[in-house]
Design an enzyme around this catalytic site. Sequence first.
Site, PDB file in Angstrom:
ATOM      1  N   ASP A  68       2.073 -20.267  17.310  1.00  0.00           N
ATOM      2  CA  ASP A  68       3.217 -19.597  16.681  1.00  0.00           C
ATOM      3  C   ASP A  68       4.381 -20.561  16.426  1.00  0.00           C
ATOM      4  O   ASP A  68       5.066 -20.452  15.414  1.00  0.00           O
ATOM      5  CB  ASP A  68       3.675 -18.454  17.600  1.00  0.00           C
ATOM      6  CG  ASP A  68       4.768 -17.598  16.976  1.00  0.00           C
ATOM      7  OD1 ASP A  68       4.621 -17.232  15.798  1.00  0.00           O
ATOM      8  OD2 ASP A  68       5.770 -17.315  17.662  1.00  0.00           O
ATOM      9  N   LYS A 104      15.995 -25.018   7.277  1.00  0.00           N
ATOM     10  CA  LYS A 104      17.233 -24.922   8.058  1.00  0.00           C
ATOM     11  C   LYS A 104      18.128 -26.110   7.693  1.00  0.00           C
ATOM     12  O   LYS A 104      17.671 -27.249   7.639  1.00  0.00           O
ATOM     13  CB  LYS A 104      16.942 -24.894   9.552  1.00  0.00           C
ATOM     14  CG  LYS A 104      16.284 -23.580   9.997  1.00  0.00           C
ATOM     15  CD  LYS A 104      16.084 -23.542  11.494  1.00  0.00           C
ATOM     16  CE  LYS A 104      15.199 -22.382  11.930  1.00  0.00           C
ATOM     17  NZ  LYS A 104      15.865 -21.111  12.062  1.00  0.00           N
ATOM     18  N   ASP A 157       7.313 -23.216   5.766  1.00  0.00           N
ATOM     19  CA  ASP A 157       7.648 -23.303   7.185  1.00  0.00           C
ATOM     20  C   ASP A 157       9.160 -23.181   7.218  1.00  0.00           C
ATOM     21  O   ASP A 157       9.869 -24.103   6.815  1.00  0.00           O
ATOM     22  CB  ASP A 157       7.204 -24.650   7.768  1.00  0.00           C
ATOM     23  CG  ASP A 157       7.470 -24.706   9.270  1.00  0.00           C
ATOM     24  OD1 ASP A 157       8.567 -24.276   9.689  1.00  0.00           O
ATOM     25  OD2 ASP A 157       6.602 -25.170  10.017  1.00  0.00           O
ATOM     26  N   HIS A 158       9.656 -22.041   7.665  1.00  0.00           N
ATOM     27  CA  HIS A 158      11.083 -21.783   7.451  1.00  0.00           C
ATOM     28  C   HIS A 158      11.974 -22.776   8.212  1.00  0.00           C
ATOM     29  O   HIS A 158      13.126 -22.957   7.866  1.00  0.00           O
ATOM     30  CB  HIS A 158      11.448 -20.327   7.749  1.00  0.00           C
ATOM     31  CG  HIS A 158      11.558 -19.979   9.200  1.00  0.00           C
ATOM     32  ND1 HIS A 158      10.479 -19.759   9.996  1.00  0.00           N
ATOM     33  CD2 HIS A 158      12.637 -19.811   9.998  1.00  0.00           C
ATOM     34  CE1 HIS A 158      10.887 -19.462  11.208  1.00  0.00           C
ATOM     35  NE2 HIS A 158      12.192 -19.491  11.254  1.00  0.00           N
ATOM     36  N   LYS A 171       9.585 -18.004  24.894  1.00  0.00           N
ATOM     37  CA  LYS A 171      10.297 -16.747  24.677  1.00  0.00           C
ATOM     38  C   LYS A 171      10.843 -16.282  26.013  1.00  0.00           C
ATOM     39  O   LYS A 171      10.361 -16.669  27.069  1.00  0.00           O
ATOM     40  CB  LYS A 171       9.342 -15.699  24.102  1.00  0.00           C
ATOM     41  CG  LYS A 171       8.902 -16.028  22.669  1.00  0.00           C
ATOM     42  CD  LYS A 171       8.345 -14.808  21.971  1.00  0.00           C
ATOM     43  CE  LYS A 171       7.853 -15.118  20.569  1.00  0.00           C
ATOM     44  NZ  LYS A 171       8.913 -15.371  19.588  1.00  0.00           N
ATOM     45  N   ARG A 188       0.829  -1.211   0.000  1.00  0.00           N
ATOM     46  CA  ARG A 188       0.000   0.000   0.000  1.00  0.00           C
ATOM     47  C   ARG A 188       0.861   1.257   0.000  1.00  0.00           C
ATOM     48  O   ARG A 188       0.440   2.304  -0.471  1.00  0.00           O
ATOM     49  CB  ARG A 188      -0.877   0.025   1.249  1.00  0.00           C
ATOM     50  CG  ARG A 188      -1.947  -1.042   1.185  1.00  0.00           C
ATOM     51  CD  ARG A 188      -2.525  -1.311   2.522  1.00  0.00           C
ATOM     52  NE  ARG A 188      -3.442  -0.253   2.924  1.00  0.00           N
ATOM     53  CZ  ARG A 188      -4.077  -0.244   4.077  1.00  0.00           C
ATOM     54  NH1 ARG A 188      -3.903  -1.220   4.938  1.00  0.00           N
ATOM     55  NH2 ARG A 188      -4.894   0.730   4.391  1.00  0.00           N
ATOM     56  N   GLU A 195      13.970 -19.305  22.954  1.00  0.00           N
ATOM     57  CA  GLU A 195      14.380 -18.003  22.411  1.00  0.00           C
ATOM     58  C   GLU A 195      14.648 -17.054  23.567  1.00  0.00           C
ATOM     59  O   GLU A 195      13.994 -17.151  24.608  1.00  0.00           O
ATOM     60  CB  GLU A 195      13.262 -17.404  21.570  1.00  0.00           C
ATOM     61  CG  GLU A 195      12.877 -18.228  20.376  1.00  0.00           C
ATOM     62  CD  GLU A 195      11.835 -17.493  19.542  1.00  0.00           C
ATOM     63  OE1 GLU A 195      12.225 -16.812  18.596  1.00  0.00           O
ATOM     64  OE2 GLU A 195      10.645 -17.581  19.872  1.00  0.00           O
ATOM     65  N   HIS A 241       6.434 -25.300  13.397  1.00  0.00           N
ATOM     66  CA  HIS A 241       7.861 -25.639  13.440  1.00  0.00           C
ATOM     67  C   HIS A 241       8.149 -26.900  14.256  1.00  0.00           C
ATOM     68  O   HIS A 241       8.849 -27.799  13.813  1.00  0.00           O
ATOM     69  CB  HIS A 241       8.680 -24.495  14.039  1.00  0.00           C
ATOM     70  CG  HIS A 241       8.413 -23.157  13.408  1.00  0.00           C
ATOM     71  ND1 HIS A 241       8.163 -23.012  12.065  1.00  0.00           N
ATOM     72  CD2 HIS A 241       8.363 -21.903  13.925  1.00  0.00           C
ATOM     73  CE1 HIS A 241       7.974 -21.723  11.789  1.00  0.00           C
ATOM     74  NE2 HIS A 241       8.082 -21.036  12.899  1.00  0.00           N
ATOM     75  N   LYS A 300       3.153 -18.257   6.925  1.00  0.00           N
ATOM     76  CA  LYS A 300       2.398 -18.551   8.128  1.00  0.00           C
ATOM     77  C   LYS A 300       1.819 -17.263   8.683  1.00  0.00           C
ATOM     78  O   LYS A 300       2.336 -16.204   8.321  1.00  0.00           O
ATOM     79  CB  LYS A 300       3.288 -19.230   9.164  1.00  0.00           C
ATOM     80  CG  LYS A 300       4.464 -18.367   9.588  1.00  0.00           C
ATOM     81  CD  LYS A 300       5.125 -18.896  10.810  1.00  0.00           C
ATOM     82  CE  LYS A 300       4.252 -18.662  12.036  1.00  0.00           C
ATOM     83  NZ  LYS A 300       5.079 -18.292  13.205  1.00  0.00           N
TER      84      LYS A 300
HETATM   85  C1  BG6 Z   1       8.573 -17.504  13.757  1.00  0.00           C
HETATM   86  C2  BG6 Z   1       7.757 -17.068  14.934  1.00  0.00           C
HETATM   87  O1  BG6 Z   1       7.825 -18.345  12.933  1.00  0.00           O
HETATM   88  O2  BG6 Z   1       9.725 -18.189  14.216  1.00  0.00           O
HETATM   89  C3  BG6 Z   1       8.572 -16.204  15.858  1.00  0.00           C
HETATM   90  O3  BG6 Z   1       6.633 -16.344  14.487  1.00  0.00           O
HETATM   91  C4  BG6 Z   1       9.856 -16.900  16.245  1.00  0.00           C
HETATM   92  O4  BG6 Z   1       7.837 -15.865  17.021  1.00  0.00           O
HETATM   93  C5  BG6 Z   1      10.580 -17.408  15.010  1.00  0.00           C
HETATM   94  O5  BG6 Z   1      10.664 -15.963  16.937  1.00  0.00           O
HETATM   95  C6  BG6 Z   1      11.769 -18.242  15.387  1.00  0.00           C
HETATM   96  O6  BG6 Z   1      12.502 -18.527  14.236  1.00  0.00           O
HETATM   97  P1  BG6 Z   1      14.068 -18.793  14.313  1.00  0.00           P
HETATM   98  O7  BG6 Z   1      14.435 -19.132  12.910  1.00  0.00           O
HETATM   99  O8  BG6 Z   1      14.684 -17.526  14.802  1.00  0.00           O
HETATM  100  O9  BG6 Z   1      14.250 -19.914  15.267  1.00  0.00           O
END
Ligand code: BG6
Length: 512
Positions: A257, A204, A199-200, A362, A63, A238, A262, A170
């Site tokens: 989340d 990895k 899903d990142h 977290k 936007r 984290e 993950h 996501k």
């Molecule tokens: C994301 C979450 O998908 O993954 C975040 O929304 C989280 O809350 C993050 O911090 C963690 O990813 P990574 O790659 O830093 O472990």
Amino acid sequence: MGEMVTSNPLREGLQTERTPDPCVLVIFGGTGDLTKRKLMPSLYNLAREGMLPTGFSVLGVSREEGNDADFREAMKKAVSDSSSAQVDSAWESFAEGLFYISGEFGDGSTYQEIRQKLERIDRGRGTCANRLWYLATPPSIFKTIVDKLDNDGLNRTARDTCWVRIIIEKPFGRDLESARELNDAVANVFDEHQIYRIDHYLGKETVQNLLVFRFANGIFEPIWNRNYIDHIQITTAETVGVENRASYYEGTGALRDMIQNHVLQLLAMTAMEPPSTFEANAVRDEKVKVFHAIRPMKRQDVDSLTIRAQYGPGTIGGKSVPGYREETGVDPDSIAETFVALELVVENWRWAGVPFYIRTGKRLPKRVTEIAIVFKRTPHLIFRQVDGERAESNVLAIRIQPDEGISLKFGAKLPGAGIRLQPVTMDFRYGSSFGGRMADAYQRLLLDCMLGDATLYARRDGIEACWSLMTPILHAWESARVKKIPQYEAGTWGPQQSDAFIERNGRTWRRL
Ligand code: BG6
């Protein structure tokens, strides 16, 4: 862009037999946080490493007012600010392929403009009408965008030789029902083979190595089962708090989340049977079988098999940090969970009786993601000279991040008279074995999608199976209508209940 090759010992890891076809990546949410922090640095690294096709282009759509030049400038800053990439002499050539359109996602004229701009890019840069749509927007707009793409025929290929794919970020739904609705909405417009649900964690390096470790080595598979394994622990810890994402996190919480996506993916990679080939559907079939084998929680069991908690004020790395309820944008009465522990059971022959303990949080003392396979103790210990001497369990720890690697803990004789046991480890570390920079997960996943390889993307049935496991927990928590959930001090390993949770079964969390 093809010739910008820099030396990276890990480049081989991303090396593919094919180079993707020339294409345009259209990012909805082109000026958003994800584009700046992850997508652009990853694309730039791919360009520098010579992995992108000639003419590769990006069209950002947002936007925000602006033109191509503004977008190039903003992306240059984003890449310079990122810790994973550095702007260098390759930038100018990369930036020539960056384009921008400012428009409302719900407005038909935006899509007409997109179509015209794409045609110009195709003509100018030889991108052959290959399209990769990327939904990097809040999920509330996903459906609007796919419907508009459908209206304008932008979901279909212009010629048989071209492809059109879509990557969806996501969160993919917030419960089973909404995930199904979203799947239906996308399936009305795209065929499953065009859809890439990202899903990142699957991108990895170490997560992929888990499959190599299990299925390219003969010695582990025979012991990878209930006969030898006592239990499995998966931790994603984290140190960061909610950061500036309160508006998203408040309605989400750690179960949605981190666990639904993950952590369950990590669990599936750990527990799956060997697929017959490393091909997208073969791998995903096996993962889905694991999700289906996890025992769904009955409402009456949720209290005993789950823990949820929220961080309070505390200290991380010597710095005082506020509690979750005091964070900007967070409701002072919020009950969004920032810590979750679960005990899950995979009901099949391989895993019967082996609990999977998973935890995420977290504001924990350390950033660490680890899968630990804890083996059964020896049936009988012959070294009893010292009172209370007991062999510890062998543990195979797969460190996903940071300090990526694998270590095996076993007992050794402490030098000296008599026999005393001491745990020691055999270590493999990516850094020392291979050196170089680990490719970012997005780098791998973007490239795979351009190559049409969905192995590391989630399939519809997998997403829905994960949600069907999480939804009863969410419902039970919601119906409890509590005003407050247990708190833990930031900088500690979660609430006190977490230790008791695992200790009642005679196990302990690993001290990481
Ligand atoms: C994301 C979450 O998908 O993954 C975040 O929304 C989280 O809350 C993050 O911090 C963690 O990813 P990574 O790659 O830093 O472990």
